[in-house]
Motif scaffolding. Structure first.
Motif, PDB file in Angstrom:
ATOM      1  N   PRO A   1       0.783  -1.234   0.000  1.00  0.00           N
ATOM      2  CA  PRO A   1       0.000   0.000   0.000  1.00  0.00           C
ATOM      3  C   PRO A   1       0.816   1.285   0.000  1.00  0.00           C
ATOM      4  N   ASP A   2       1.918   1.358   0.737  1.00  0.00           N
ATOM      5  CA  ASP A   2       2.631   2.630   0.876  1.00  0.00           C
ATOM      6  C   ASP A   2       3.967   2.641   0.153  1.00  0.00           C
ATOM      7  N   ALA A   3       4.074   1.889  -0.954  1.00  0.00           N
ATOM      8  CA  ALA A   3       5.317   1.871  -1.727  1.00  0.00           C
ATOM      9  C   ALA A   3       4.988   1.779  -3.213  1.00  0.00           C
ATOM     10  N   GLU A   4       5.894   2.296  -4.036  1.00  0.00           N
ATOM     11  CA  GLU A   4       5.719   2.186  -5.479  1.00  0.00           C
ATOM     12  C   GLU A   4       5.870   0.725  -5.896  1.00  0.00           C
ATOM     13  N   PRO A   5       4.968   0.209  -6.739  1.00  0.00           N
ATOM     14  CA  PRO A   5       5.124  -1.165  -7.218  1.00  0.00           C
ATOM     15  C   PRO A   5       6.348  -1.294  -8.116  1.00  0.00           C
ATOM     16  N   VAL A   6       6.940  -2.485  -8.114  1.00  0.00           N
ATOM     17  CA  VAL A   6       8.125  -2.730  -8.933  1.00  0.00           C
ATOM     18  C   VAL A   6       7.964  -4.072  -9.635  1.00  0.00           C
ATOM     19  N   GLU A   7       8.713  -4.240 -10.712  1.00  0.00           N
ATOM     20  CA  GLU A   7       8.753  -5.500 -11.440  1.00  0.00           C
ATOM     21  C   GLU A   7      10.057  -6.223 -11.102  1.00  0.00           C
ATOM     22  N   ALA A   8       9.932  -7.476 -10.697  1.00  0.00           N
ATOM     23  CA  ALA A   8      11.108  -8.290 -10.387  1.00  0.00           C
ATOM     24  C   ALA A   8      11.354  -9.266 -11.532  1.00  0.00           C
ATOM     25  N   PRO A   9      12.532  -9.197 -12.182  1.00  0.00           N
ATOM     26  CA  PRO A   9      12.815 -10.149 -13.263  1.00  0.00           C
ATOM     27  C   PRO A   9      12.961 -11.569 -12.729  1.00  0.00           C
ATOM     28  N   VAL A  10      12.545 -12.529 -13.539  1.00  0.00           N
ATOM     29  CA  VAL A  10      12.601 -13.943 -13.158  1.00  0.00           C
ATOM     30  C   VAL A  10      13.104 -14.747 -14.352  1.00  0.00           C
ATOM     31  N   ARG A  11      14.123 -15.558 -14.109  1.00  0.00           N
ATOM     32  CA  ARG A  11      14.633 -16.442 -15.163  1.00  0.00           C
ATOM     33  C   ARG A  11      14.001 -17.828 -14.998  1.00  0.00           C
ATOM     34  N   ILE A  12      13.182 -18.216 -15.979  1.00  0.00           N
ATOM     35  CA  ILE A  12      12.504 -19.507 -15.951  1.00  0.00           C
ATOM     36  C   ILE A  12      13.293 -20.488 -16.823  1.00  0.00           C
ATOM     37  N   LEU A  13      13.762 -21.573 -16.208  1.00  0.00           N
ATOM     38  CA  LEU A  13      14.554 -22.551 -16.947  1.00  0.00           C
ATOM     39  C   LEU A  13      13.645 -23.484 -17.751  1.00  0.00           C
ATOM     40  N   ASP A  14      14.053 -23.720 -18.974  1.00  0.00           N
ATOM     41  CA  ASP A  14      13.358 -24.688 -19.809  1.00  0.00           C
ATOM     42  C   ASP A  14      13.591 -26.087 -19.246  1.00  0.00           C
ATOM     43  N   PRO A  15      12.554 -26.920 -19.163  1.00  0.00           N
ATOM     44  CA  PRO A  15      12.740 -28.284 -18.636  1.00  0.00           C
ATOM     45  C   PRO A  15      13.761 -29.099 -19.426  1.00  0.00           C
ATOM     46  N   GLU A  16      14.060 -28.691 -20.668  1.00  0.00           N
ATOM     47  CA  GLU A  16      15.028 -29.418 -21.481  1.00  0.00           C
ATOM     48  C   GLU A  16      16.470 -29.018 -21.206  1.00  0.00           C
ATOM     49  N   VAL A  17      16.676 -27.958 -20.444  1.00  0.00           N
ATOM     50  CA  VAL A  17      18.030 -27.491 -20.152  1.00  0.00           C
ATOM     51  C   VAL A  17      18.760 -28.519 -19.290  1.00  0.00           C
ATOM     52  N   ARG A  18      19.998 -28.824 -19.680  1.00  0.00           N
ATOM     53  CA  ARG A  18      20.800 -29.805 -18.954  1.00  0.00           C
ATOM     54  C   ARG A  18      22.137 -29.242 -18.483  1.00  0.00           C
ATOM     55  N   PHE A  19      22.413 -27.974 -18.775  1.00  0.00           N
ATOM     56  CA  PHE A  19      23.710 -27.376 -18.425  1.00  0.00           C
ATOM     57  C   PHE A  19      23.484 -25.979 -17.879  1.00  0.00           C
ATOM     58  N   GLY A  20      24.181 -25.655 -16.784  1.00  0.00           N
ATOM     59  CA  GLY A  20      24.100 -24.326 -16.205  1.00  0.00           C
ATOM     60  C   GLY A  20      25.446 -23.903 -15.650  1.00  0.00           C
ATOM     61  N   ILE A  21      25.605 -22.620 -15.422  1.00  0.00           N
ATOM     62  CA  ILE A  21      26.839 -22.056 -14.883  1.00  0.00           C
ATOM     63  C   ILE A  21      26.537 -21.445 -13.528  1.00  0.00           C
ATOM     64  N   LEU A  22      27.275 -21.856 -12.535  1.00  0.00           N
ATOM     65  CA  LEU A  22      27.162 -21.256 -11.213  1.00  0.00           C
ATOM     66  C   LEU A  22      28.518 -20.663 -10.856  1.00  0.00           C
ATOM     67  N   SER A  23      28.560 -19.361 -10.675  1.00  0.00           N
ATOM     68  CA  SER A  23      29.821 -18.646 -10.529  1.00  0.00           C
ATOM     69  C   SER A  23      29.914 -17.912  -9.206  1.00  0.00           C
ATOM     70  N   ASP A  24      31.072 -18.026  -8.586  1.00  0.00           N
ATOM     71  CA  ASP A  24      31.423 -17.153  -7.470  1.00  0.00           C
ATOM     72  C   ASP A  24      31.596 -15.737  -8.018  1.00  0.00           C
ATOM     73  N   ILE A  25      31.650 -14.738  -7.157  1.00  0.00           N
ATOM     74  CA  ILE A  25      31.820 -13.348  -7.600  1.00  0.00           C
ATOM     75  C   ILE A  25      33.179 -12.797  -7.199  1.00  0.00           C
ATOM     76  N   ASP A  26      33.471 -12.788  -5.898  1.00  0.00           N
ATOM     77  CA  ASP A  26      34.700 -12.162  -5.413  1.00  0.00           C
ATOM     78  C   ASP A  26      35.932 -12.891  -5.939  1.00  0.00           C
ATOM     79  N   ASP A  27      36.775 -12.150  -6.667  1.00  0.00           N
ATOM     80  CA  ASP A  27      38.011 -12.662  -7.252  1.00  0.00           C
ATOM     81  C   ASP A  27      37.782 -13.744  -8.298  1.00  0.00           C
ATOM     82  N   THR A  28      36.533 -13.926  -8.710  1.00  0.00           N
ATOM     83  CA  THR A  28      36.229 -14.814  -9.829  1.00  0.00           C
ATOM     84  C   THR A  28      35.756 -14.003 -11.025  1.00  0.00           C
ATOM     85  N   VAL A  29      34.806 -13.098 -10.815  1.00  0.00           N
ATOM     86  CA  VAL A  29      34.395 -12.188 -11.884  1.00  0.00           C
ATOM     87  C   VAL A  29      34.790 -10.743 -11.577  1.00  0.00           C
TER      88      VAL A  29
END
Length: 346
Positions: A130-158
């Motif tokens: 009620p007392d805040a501006e509405p916002v849109e939150a992005p969402v990544r939906i994985l395809d059920p056929e996906v078999r490969f993903g990347i999980l990356s650390d951040i600090d000193d990795t990227v």
């Protein structure tokens, strides 16, 4: 809203530090609201699969934004931590015509899984109160056929941070202009090549960093052309039973959760040898061998290892993990790409 939110029932059992923190926040909140501060919803990138979505956001108190729109300003890290959570408030989540409600915890944080009929790819959910501006939150939906993903650390990795050396870490986090942060050479190109080679592959960024810096990290990743993806961060400060949260346990729990949510996805785990990534990845690979495609470790130089608070690691790293996965090590993204190609992983 119920007169006694469920999130408040455990307050008598809170750690002393958490009770002190809550008392200070309550006093400060009353004063700030009298001066015109208002609630703001900070949306974080979520993820999911057809039928469900994990939605994450934080509700904070902030002063009205009177700055000129579009004006580029220097952003110091300490500004990310001058926030006050709006505790136990209710946020409405709208997705695909379905409405859900979720209650923030004592940190103002909402992390919930909702039913969502969203197609694979990028979508969004609407967050409002009620007392805040509405916002849109992005969402990544994985395809059920996906078999490969990347999980990356951040600090000193990227991003070069030289954690956990205390003084340098504090400088990088609280003082340094965010535009002065340096990217690790070749890593953005590596990730872009990987998602091109594996259409539909998601990229998740896992870190022990605080949610306070999520907007800064998102801008950094975009500015340096890293593929967009959810940030999986944690909260700093007191918890219900301890002074500070465990970064290692956060990473372990997140990896286990992803293995349960996406049992058919095999992850390329990317990290560095300056902290505990190899140890955590080995534990996960041993417990979930079918969910690990390979482990790619960015090898720090002897000087970088010392700055990061660890001893230099010998360069003759094994090429096979304890249960057969490929373990690759190189000082930058270009070197890792060469090794991944040689190992037949792209």
């Amino acid at each position: 809203m119920p007169s006694t939110p469920a999130g408040q029932l455990a307050i008598p059992n809170l750690h002393r530090a958490a009770r002190i923190e809550d008392a200070v926040h309550k006093l400060v909140e009353r004063r700030l609201r009298r001066t015109g501060w208002r609630t703001n919803i900070i949306a974080y990138t979520g993820y999911g699969a057809p039928g469900w979505a994990r939605v994450m956001c934080r509700v904070l108190l902030g002063r009205p934004d009177t700055r000129q729109r579009g004006r580029l300003e220097k952003v110091r890290g300490w500004r990310s931590f001058t926030t006050l959570p709006a505790k136990h408030v209710t946020v409405t989540i709208e997705t695909g015509g379905v409405v859900h409600e979720a209650q923030a915890d004592r940190s103002g944080f909402i992390d919930t899984t909702v039913e969502a009929d969203l197609p694979p790819g990028w979508g969004s959910v609407r967050l409002s109160m009620p007392d805040a501006e509405p916002v849109e939150a992005p969402v990544r939906i994985l395809d059920p056929e996906v078999r490969f993903g990347i999980l990356s650390d951040i600090d000193d990795t990227v991003m070069v941070t030289a954690l956990p050396r205390p003084l340098l870490a504090a400088w990088n986090t609280f003082v340094l202009d965010e535009h002065a942060r340096a990217a690790v050479p070749g890593m953005a190109v590596l990730y872009e090549r990987l998602v091109t080679a594996h259409p539909g592959a998601p990229v998740f960024y896992l870190s022990t960093g605080a949610w306070n810096v999520a907007p800064t990290l998102t801008r950094f990743l975009s500015r340096h052309l890293y593929p967009a993806g959810p940030l999986l961060l944690t909260n700093w400060g007191p918890t219900q039973d301890r002074w500070f949260r465990s970064g290692r346990e956060h990473k372990r729990a997140t990896l286990a959760r992803l293995a349960k949510e996406f049992p058919d996805v095999r992850w390329l785990l990317v990290g560095d040898d300056g902290q505990h990534d190899p140890e955590i990845y080995r534990e996960f690979a041993a417990a979930h061998p079918d969910n690990v495609a390979a482990v790619a470790i960015r090898r720090l130089s002897p000087a970088q290892s010392v700055l990061a608070g660890s001893l230099p690691v010998p360069h003759d790293q094994p090429t096979e993990g304890p249960i057969g996965q490929k373990w690759l090590s190189a000082p930058d993204g270009a070197g890792l790409w060469t090794l991944l190609r040689g190992a037949g992983l792209v």
